[in-house]
Each structure stands twice: as structure tokens, then as C-alpha cells.
Design a protein around this motif. Sequence first.
Motif, PDB file in Angstrom:
ATOM      1  N   GLN A  35       0.867  -1.175   0.000  1.00 30.16           N
ATOM      2  CA  GLN A  35       0.000   0.000   0.000  1.00 30.16           C
ATOM      3  C   GLN A  35       0.903   1.225   0.000  1.00 30.16           C
ATOM      4  N   SER A  42      -4.212   3.343  -2.061  1.00 23.29           N
ATOM      5  CA  SER A  42      -3.659   2.884  -3.339  1.00 23.29           C
ATOM      6  C   SER A  42      -2.468   1.969  -3.111  1.00 23.29           C
ATOM      7  N   CYS A 116      -7.844  -3.436  -7.573  1.00 27.30           N
ATOM      8  CA  CYS A 116      -7.357  -2.096  -7.926  1.00 27.30           C
ATOM      9  C   CYS A 116      -7.629  -1.755  -9.382  1.00 27.30           C
ATOM     10  N   THR A 119      -3.654   3.088 -12.200  1.00 25.37           N
ATOM     11  CA  THR A 119      -3.593   4.549 -12.372  1.00 25.37           C
ATOM     12  C   THR A 119      -2.303   4.986 -13.051  1.00 25.37           C
ATOM     13  N   ARG A 131       0.911   1.094 -10.539  1.00 22.20           N
ATOM     14  CA  ARG A 131       0.175   1.725  -9.440  1.00 22.20           C
ATOM     15  C   ARG A 131      -1.317   1.556  -9.652  1.00 22.20           C
ATOM     16  N   ASP A 133      -5.429   2.370  -7.728  1.00 21.10           N
ATOM     17  CA  ASP A 133      -6.318   2.783  -6.639  1.00 21.10           C
ATOM     18  C   ASP A 133      -7.144   1.576  -6.189  1.00 21.10           C
TER      19      ASP A 133
END
Length: 169
Positions: A35, A42, A116, A119, A131, A133
Motif C-alpha cells: 500500500q 492505493s 485495484c 492509475t 500503481r 487505486d
Amino acid sequence: MDLTALFSLNYGLYVLATRDTDGKYVGCVVNAAMQITAEPPSMAVSSNSQNYTTGAVLRSGMFTLSVFSEQAALKTISTFGFRSSNDIDKFKAMPYIVTESGMPVLTREVCAYVECKVTGSEDIYTHKLIRGDIIDSRRLSKESPMTYNYYHKVVKGKTPKKAASYQNG
Ligand SMILES: Cc1cc2nc3c(=O)[nH]c(=O)nc-3n(C[C@H](O)[C@H](O)[C@H](O)COP(=O)(O)O)c2cc1C
């Protein structure tokens, strides 16, 4: 420099998974996931550019991380961590659920999952730093999550070359 000092870093063990654009469920073991922000929550994952899963995650724009529990079998970790979805259907022999967004999550040998939406991603030498969210997260059992240390010390598992934390010998 003593690279064995890096064995002191702590990680969990996860299956990074997605539904590829052709509808195939794919995934691989990663320990390099964490995280990175709380608001909004995220995650970041380091996945080798040659892993089939890496391209599939970037194509679909979504991924899940199924958190292995200490009950996870070496055979399961080996299937997802040493074989490639290029060659086999790793989900064939494993029970899984599909999230509302259509992403696969393992349900056996797993104590939680996060889902997720990608992003961004960045090339870091051999790996892509992906990456995402967090759009959903759930506990699936009360079992303890497997740590990378537990995997080596108790399960007596090995780490392949494509892992972010690989060391020769
Ligand atoms: C204990 C363990 C930890 C691993 N950690 C990572 C990791 O953090 N990042 C990564 O890219 N690969 C990691 N791997 C390697 C991938 O799981 C492996 O390359 C897999 O075969 C890729 O499958 P795919 O081609 O179906 O995506 C790890 C494997 C194991 C067994």
C-alpha cells in the motif's frame, strides 16, 4: 555492500491477477506489492516486464491481489510463481470468484484480497512498477497472511529469477 541485508526486508505473498482482453484469467505470484497511500487507498506492484501477467494487467487496466495465507500449499505457489500463463491455465485447478468488475480472486489458501484500478505504470529496469487505486478489499478467512520469510523458512520455497527480490544462490 552486503545484499543479504535485503533478506531482512519484510513482504507478503500474493497472486497478482487479472482478466485479459481475450477473457482469459491470468496471474502470477508477487511479493513486491505494498500500500502506498491511505487517502485514497492505493497500491504499487513491481512485476517483471516478461511476466505474461504484467502485459495483461496493463491491457485490462484492473488487477486483484489475493493474499496467500500460511495454509497455502507449495504446489499452488509454484504453479502461479514458476509457470507462465503463456503455457498453462493456472486457474483451471483452483477455486476462484469473479469480482463485480470481472477480475479473478483465488478463494482457497487465501485470507484476503484487494482489487485495484490501474492509475499508472513506470519502467524500472527489468520490471514495471504498476500503481493502482483500491476499489474493493475483503477478508476471506481468519488465517494469518503468509510472509515472504515464512515462505522461505517454513514452506521451504524458492524464488525465481523474475522476482523483484531474486538473489543468486
Ligand atoms: C516467492 C515468489 C515471489 C515472486 N515475486 C515476484 C515479484 O515480486 N515480481 C515479479 O515480477 N515476479 C515475481 N515472482 C515470479 C513470477 O511469479 C513468475 O515469473 C511467474 O512465472 C510469472 O507468470 P506469468 O508469465 O504467467 O505472468 C515471484 C515468484 C515467487 C515463487
